[in-house]
Motif scaffolding. Structure first.
Motif, PDB file in Angstrom:
ATOM      1  N   ASP A  48       0.953  -1.340   0.112  1.00 29.95           N
ATOM      2  CA  ASP A  48       0.083  -0.090   0.003  1.00 29.95           C
ATOM      3  C   ASP A  48       0.977   1.218  -0.004  1.00 29.95           C
ATOM      4  O   ASP A  48       1.694   1.446   0.803  1.00 29.95           O
ATOM      5  N   GLU A  49       0.517   2.172  -0.836  1.00 28.28           N
ATOM      6  CA  GLU A  49       1.355   3.434  -1.134  1.00 28.28           C
ATOM      7  C   GLU A  49       1.259   4.276   0.261  1.00 28.28           C
ATOM      8  O   GLU A  49       2.600   4.706   0.702  1.00 28.28           O
ATOM      9  N   ALA A  50       0.284   4.454   0.975  1.00 31.75           N
ATOM     10  CA  ALA A  50       0.236   5.168   2.066  1.00 31.75           C
ATOM     11  C   ALA A  50       1.152   4.660   3.202  1.00 31.75           C
ATOM     12  O   ALA A  50       1.901   5.233   3.921  1.00 31.75           O
ATOM     13  N   GLU A  51       1.207   3.170   3.374  1.00 30.61           N
ATOM     14  CA  GLU A  51       1.972   2.485   4.297  1.00 30.61           C
ATOM     15  C   GLU A  51       3.474   2.736   3.988  1.00 30.61           C
ATOM     16  O   GLU A  51       4.258   2.851   4.835  1.00 30.61           O
ATOM     17  N   LEU A  52       3.922   2.493   2.678  1.00 38.74           N
ATOM     18  CA  LEU A  52       5.212   2.743   2.233  1.00 38.74           C
ATOM     19  C   LEU A  52       5.613   4.085   2.483  1.00 38.74           C
ATOM     20  O   LEU A  52       6.811   4.078   2.988  1.00 38.74           O
TER      21      LEU A  52
END
Length: 64
Positions: A47-51
């Motif tokens: 997930d982009e937000a988590e990365l």
């Protein structure tokens, strides 16, 4: 790193272009992306937000 460099590094290390703003991630180095890439693989995070959160955490550990 400049914003364009951060975008290129994100795409290189995570295999997809970043969609969110990365203006605030300019204190990262390629090594930080490598560390996050390895952690994300182990934890199965895509997930982009988590990365981005993981990249922010790497940046926060720097004494700059």
């Amino acid at each position: 790193m400049s914003e364009p460099q951060v975008k290129l590094a994100y795409e290189r290390f995570f295999g997809k272009p970043v969609k969110k703003s990365v203006k605030h991630l300019t204190k990262l180095s390629p090594g930080d992306f490598s560390v996050v890439q390895k952690k994300a693989r182990v934890l199965k995070i895509t997930d982009e937000a988590e990365l981005i959160e993981m990249l922010e955490q790497e940046m926060a550990t720097k004494d700059i």
